[in-house]
Design a protein around this motif. Structure first.
Motif, PDB file in Angstrom:
ATOM      1  N   LEU A  40      -0.587  49.198  14.614  1.00 26.73           N
ATOM      2  CA  LEU A  40       0.711  48.815  15.169  1.00 26.73           C
ATOM      3  C   LEU A  40       1.845  49.563  14.475  1.00 26.73           C
ATOM      4  O   LEU A  40       2.854  49.875  15.098  1.00 26.73           O
ATOM      5  N   GLN A  41       1.676  49.845  13.184  1.00 24.31           N
ATOM      6  CA  GLN A  41       2.741  50.557  12.468  1.00 24.31           C
ATOM      7  C   GLN A  41       3.063  51.886  13.139  1.00 24.31           C
ATOM      8  O   GLN A  41       4.221  52.193  13.429  1.00 24.31           O
TER       9      GLN A  41
ATOM     10  N   MET B  29       4.691  51.518  16.681  1.00 30.27           N
ATOM     11  CA  MET B  29       5.956  50.778  16.799  1.00 30.27           C
ATOM     12  C   MET B  29       7.142  51.484  16.147  1.00 30.27           C
ATOM     13  O   MET B  29       8.278  51.351  16.617  1.00 30.27           O
ATOM     14  N   PHE B  30       6.913  52.222  15.065  1.00 30.53           N
ATOM     15  CA  PHE B  30       8.047  52.702  14.264  1.00 30.53           C
ATOM     16  C   PHE B  30       8.959  53.650  15.042  1.00 30.53           C
ATOM     17  O   PHE B  30      10.177  53.432  15.113  1.00 30.53           O
TER      18      PHE B  30
ATOM     19  N   SER C 275      10.810  51.824  17.992  1.00 28.50           N
ATOM     20  CA  SER C 275      11.835  50.878  17.532  1.00 28.50           C
ATOM     21  C   SER C 275      13.015  51.623  16.912  1.00 28.50           C
ATOM     22  O   SER C 275      14.176  51.215  17.069  1.00 28.50           O
TER      23      SER C 275
ATOM     24  N   GLY D 238       1.507  48.002  20.848  1.00 24.85           N
ATOM     25  CA  GLY D 238       2.685  48.254  20.033  1.00 24.85           C
ATOM     26  C   GLY D 238       3.962  48.470  20.834  1.00 24.85           C
ATOM     27  O   GLY D 238       4.971  47.787  20.606  1.00 24.85           O
TER      28      GLY D 238
ATOM     29  N   VAL E 143       7.410  46.119  20.928  1.00 29.53           N
ATOM     30  CA  VAL E 143       8.754  46.647  20.663  1.00 29.53           C
ATOM     31  C   VAL E 143       9.684  46.341  21.828  1.00 29.53           C
ATOM     32  O   VAL E 143      10.834  45.908  21.637  1.00 29.53           O
TER      33      VAL E 143
ATOM     34  N   MET F 251      12.254  46.897  14.383  1.00 30.97           N
ATOM     35  CA  MET F 251      11.993  47.645  13.151  1.00 30.97           C
ATOM     36  C   MET F 251      11.539  46.707  12.036  1.00 30.97           C
ATOM     37  O   MET F 251      10.656  47.043  11.245  1.00 30.97           O
TER      38      MET F 251
ATOM     39  N   CYS G 294       7.990  45.897  12.600  1.00 25.91           N
ATOM     40  CA  CYS G 294       7.132  47.010  12.192  1.00 25.91           C
ATOM     41  C   CYS G 294       6.846  46.952  10.694  1.00 25.91           C
ATOM     42  O   CYS G 294       5.708  47.153  10.258  1.00 25.91           O
TER      43      CYS G 294
ATOM     44  N   SER H 162       3.198  46.295   8.668  1.00 24.31           N
ATOM     45  CA  SER H 162       2.709  47.091   7.544  1.00 24.31           C
ATOM     46  C   SER H 162       2.388  46.203   6.344  1.00 24.31           C
ATOM     47  O   SER H 162       1.394  46.424   5.639  1.00 24.31           O
TER      48      SER H 162
END
Length: 396
Positions: free
Chosen positions: A29-30, A33-34, A37, A157, A161, A174, A177, A181
């Motif tokens: 997902l990290q 998503m990063f 987002s 992901g 978001v 964010m 996210c 992590s």
């Protein structure tokens, strides 16, 4: 089929394995998503053009992945992971605060780039984890599950978001996210408690690190050509199909990848080693993509079937690449080797997308797609040469 499902049930039969699978999904997902987002957060107060520029500059932080892997190889995982996560969270907070206060754009560029440089290496640790928490007869199933979770992460992901950004604020995505992590870090450390890879002694370390291994460098080249195939197929399908049909065809690729990954994981280790041999799968990928180039879009149903057939090679290729990377990594470089594999895959994707977009613009769908099997065959040739080397275990 029942026997294949039994292998997954056996793998996930213990609470420890459920923790490992949850950690793997959180780590996926990290990455999914990063960037999205970040794009929405910047666009909320500026413009999508500016947000795209910030996201592109931030993506350059991925070149730091091997350095983070080397830190893991030379130190205990807990202080490295928590330290990197704390720095990442601080830089994300700085980015969000600067945008909320309409601060200088330069500070946003610097903070966003730094946040990606300090991205927690949970994806790397996940790939290392499977080798040290599973017995050899379950490893191919575990790696296949990891590949499937990667596809699932890149589907789930962006949806997460979008929902959080719509219901709350883009900056809340964010924060989510960072929390993903943190969850991955917590679960990975729990899964690897007492099972971390051996550390190399200072006198045994080469300045080249994992790249001192010639066969590892070759498998990284193979990873580059394979991901160039993936990037080329995706951008040509998206460009040819337009917003709706292109999205559907790219989704069909993902479905095919999940099917291929699950199929390999359902096989016994010996069968998986034969069917999922990297050179063999890449030759299959070259043939399937060549057929797609020949058929073109003359018949919609045939095109969808061939796109799914191409996607079915993706999951097994990821399984084979990560497994080969672990086998060929010099002692004491488990994390760095997997980080280099990730970097090679990212670089290859960028190469394939650029080449695919150019080929499609110059020659159209069919002739442009003919570039894809060329990448796959180059990867297969490197894989065949790499097969001649004896695998070097990560740990004795």
């Amino acid at each position: 089929m029942t026997g294949g499902l039994a292998r997954y049930r056996r793998l996930l039969s213990s609470p420890r394995m459920v923790i490992c699978a949850t950690a793997a999904l959180a780590s996926k997902l990290q990455g999914s998503m990063f960037s999205l987002s970040l794009l929405f957060t910047i666009a909320d107060g500026r413009s999508y053009a500016t947000a795209g520029a910030v996201a592109a500059v931030s993506a350059l932080g991925g070149i730091a992945a091997p350095a983070r892997g080397r830190l893991l190889d030379r130190n205990r995982y807990a202080p490295v992971l928590w330290g990197v996560l704390a720095l990442h969270a601080a830089l994300v907070a700085l980015t969000v605060a600067n945008e909320a206060l309409h601060g200088p754009l330069l500070l946003t560029f610097v903070a966003a780039l730094g946040a990606n440089v300090a991205a927690p290496p949970v994806g790397v640790v996940t790939r290392v984890m499977w080798r040290f928490v599973t017995p050899e007869d379950e490893r191919s199933t575990a790696l296949a599950l990891d590949a499937v979770l990667a596809d699932a992460g890149f589907i789930v992901g962006p949806v997460v978001v979008g929902v959080i950004s719509s219901l709350l604020l883009p900056s809340a995505a964010m924060v989510a996210c960072v929390l993903a992590s943190a969850l991955a870090t917590l679960l990975l450390l729990r899964a690897l408690a007492g099972r971390e890879p051996v550390k190399s002694e200072p006198g045994e370390r080469s300045w080249m690190g994992a790249l001192a291994s010639v066969p590892l460098r070759m498998i990284l080249g193979c990873a580059t050509f394979f991901s160039a195939t993936v990037g080329g197929v995706e951008v040509i399908l998206a460009s040819h199909g337009g917003e709706l049909l292109g999205s559907v065809l790219v989704s069909v690729l993902s479905v095919g990848s999940i099917m291929g990954g699950l199929s390999v994981g359902a096989l016994s280790p010996k069968s998986a080693a034969r069917v999922g041999r990297l050179s063999l799968v890449l030759v299959y990928l070259a043939v399937a993509s060549a057929l797609l180039a020949l058929v073109g879009d003359s018949h919609a149903v045939v095109t969808v079937v061939l796109v799914a057939a191409v996607g079915m090679a993706f999951g097994p290729c990821f399984v084979a690449l990560y497994g080969q990377t672990a086998n060929l990594a010099p002692v004491g470089t488990a994390a760095e080797s997997q980080a280099w594999a990730g970097a090679a895959l990212q670089g290859g994707t960028a190469l394939g997308q650029a080449a695919g977009a150019y080929a499609f613009g110059m020659w159209g769908f069919g002739p442009g797609m003919a570039l894809v099997p060329a990448f796959a065959l180059l990867g297969a040739a490197l894989a065949l040469v790499t097969d001649r080397f004896s695998p070097t275990a990560v740990t004795e």
